[in-house]
Write a protein that holds these residues in place. Structure first.
Motif, mmCIF file in Angstrom:
data_model
loop_
_atom_site.group_PDB
_atom_site.id
_atom_site.type_symbol
_atom_site.label_atom_id
_atom_site.label_comp_id
_atom_site.label_asym_id
_atom_site.label_seq_id
_atom_site.Cartn_x
_atom_site.Cartn_y
_atom_site.Cartn_z
ATOM 1 N N LYS A 185 0.811 -1.199 0.000
ATOM 2 C CA LYS A 185 0.000 0.000 0.000
ATOM 3 C C LYS A 185 0.852 1.260 0.000
ATOM 4 N N GLU A 186 2.105 1.111 0.351
ATOM 5 C CA GLU A 186 2.979 2.275 0.392
ATOM 6 C C GLU A 186 3.743 2.457 -0.918
ATOM 7 N N ASP A 187 3.268 1.773 -1.957
ATOM 8 C CA ASP A 187 3.921 1.846 -3.265
ATOM 9 C C ASP A 187 3.951 3.284 -3.754
ATOM 10 N N ASP A 188 4.986 3.617 -4.446
ATOM 11 C CA ASP A 188 5.141 4.966 -4.946
ATOM 12 C C ASP A 188 4.133 5.220 -6.063
ATOM 13 N N ILE A 189 3.429 6.329 -5.982
ATOM 14 C CA ILE A 189 2.392 6.645 -6.958
ATOM 15 C C ILE A 189 2.977 6.878 -8.345
ATOM 16 N N THR A 190 4.177 7.354 -8.431
ATOM 17 C CA THR A 190 4.788 7.605 -9.740
ATOM 18 C C THR A 190 5.044 6.300 -10.487
ATOM 19 N N SER A 191 5.455 5.260 -9.763
ATOM 20 C CA SER A 191 5.685 3.985 -10.449
ATOM 21 C C SER A 191 4.371 3.397 -10.936
ATOM 22 N N ARG A 192 3.299 3.570 -10.177
ATOM 23 C CA ARG A 192 1.995 3.086 -10.615
ATOM 24 C C ARG A 192 1.524 3.864 -11.837
ATOM 25 N N ILE A 193 1.767 5.154 -11.810
ATOM 26 C CA ILE A 193 1.374 5.975 -12.965
ATOM 27 C C ILE A 193 2.166 5.551 -14.202
ATOM 28 N N LYS A 194 3.440 5.263 -14.027
ATOM 29 C CA LYS A 194 4.260 4.801 -15.154
ATOM 30 C C LYS A 194 3.732 3.478 -15.700
ATOM 31 N N ASP A 195 3.372 2.563 -14.789
ATOM 32 C CA ASP A 195 2.841 1.271 -15.226
ATOM 33 C C ASP A 195 1.545 1.453 -16.014
ATOM 34 N N VAL A 196 0.656 2.259 -15.485
ATOM 35 C CA VAL A 196 -0.612 2.504 -16.166
ATOM 36 C C VAL A 196 -0.360 3.193 -17.503
ATOM 37 N N SER A 197 0.574 4.132 -17.514
ATOM 38 C CA SER A 197 0.903 4.840 -18.741
ATOM 39 C C SER A 197 1.437 3.881 -19.795
ATOM 40 N N THR A 198 2.293 2.964 -19.379
ATOM 41 C CA THR A 198 2.850 1.974 -20.311
ATOM 42 C C THR A 198 1.748 1.105 -20.891
ATOM 43 N N VAL A 199 0.861 0.639 -20.026
ATOM 44 C CA VAL A 199 -0.239 -0.204 -20.492
ATOM 45 C C VAL A 199 -1.135 0.569 -21.449
ATOM 46 N N LEU A 200 -1.406 1.818 -21.128
ATOM 47 C CA LEU A 200 -2.255 2.628 -22.000
ATOM 48 C C LEU A 200 -1.579 2.902 -23.342
ATOM 49 N N GLU A 201 -0.278 3.144 -23.333
ATOM 50 C CA GLU A 201 0.453 3.359 -24.583
ATOM 51 C C GLU A 201 0.381 2.114 -25.451
ATOM 52 N N ASN A 202 0.551 0.948 -24.821
ATOM 53 C CA ASN A 202 0.457 -0.306 -25.573
ATOM 54 C C ASN A 202 -0.936 -0.490 -26.151
ATOM 55 N N SER A 203 -1.947 -0.134 -25.357
ATOM 56 C CA SER A 203 -3.317 -0.293 -25.855
ATOM 57 C C SER A 203 -3.594 0.665 -27.004
ATOM 58 N N VAL A 204 -3.066 1.873 -26.929
ATOM 59 C CA VAL A 204 -3.243 2.835 -28.015
ATOM 60 C C VAL A 204 -2.593 2.298 -29.290
ATOM 61 N N GLN A 205 -1.413 1.720 -29.146
ATOM 62 C CA GLN A 205 -0.721 1.155 -30.301
ATOM 63 C C GLN A 205 -1.536 0.000 -30.893
#
Length: 136
Positions: free
Chosen positions: A34-54
């Motif tokens: 639960k103490e995971d860094d929000i920036t790493s989660r945002i990066k993960d979501v961003s990566t997944v979204l970029e892949n989905s856009v592609q």
């Protein structure tokens, strides 16, 4: 039309799978740490979204190609229907016109062949004369 529906359902399936993975990833990270860094989660979501856009872009391109193919097939079907609907007199007229055109082209290509053969004959005779006169 069935192709378009199939492709759209495929796109929706891929999109829902991607959304599920995004949500699943977020929930797993939330539960594991639960103490995971929000920036790493945002990066993960961003990566997944970029892949989905592609993926969506590739699917859109494929869909557009298939739509063009369907339109081409539709045009060919319309032409076939037009040809099928010709009357006997129209068929005879088309046949006569085609035969006349083929005869014209046949005569034209015959004379072109004669001229080309004559040019090569004359060239061969000239080369033969030169070879026999100066090289022998």
């Amino acid at each position: 039309m069935e192709i378009i529906v199939t492709l759209l359902s495929g796109i929706l399936g891929v999109s829902s799978s991607i959304v599920y993975e995004v949500i699943s990833t977020i929930l797993k990270r939330k539960n594991i740490n639960k103490e995971d860094d929000i920036t790493s989660r945002i990066k993960d979501v961003s990566t997944v979204l970029e892949n989905s856009v592609q993926e969506l872009g590739e699917l859109q391109t494929e869909l557009e190609e298939r739509v063009k193919m369907v339109e081409k097939l539709k045009e060919e079907a319309e032409q076939a229907e037009t040809i099928i609907s010709l009357t006997e007199e129209q068929v005879k007229a088309v046949r006569t016109t085609l035969n006349n055109e083929l005869q014209k082209e046949g005569r034209k290509s015959f004379w072109q062949g004669v001229i080309v053969n004559f040019v090569f004959f004359v060239s061969g005779a000239i080369v033969s004369y030169i070879v026999s006169k100066y090289l022998v």
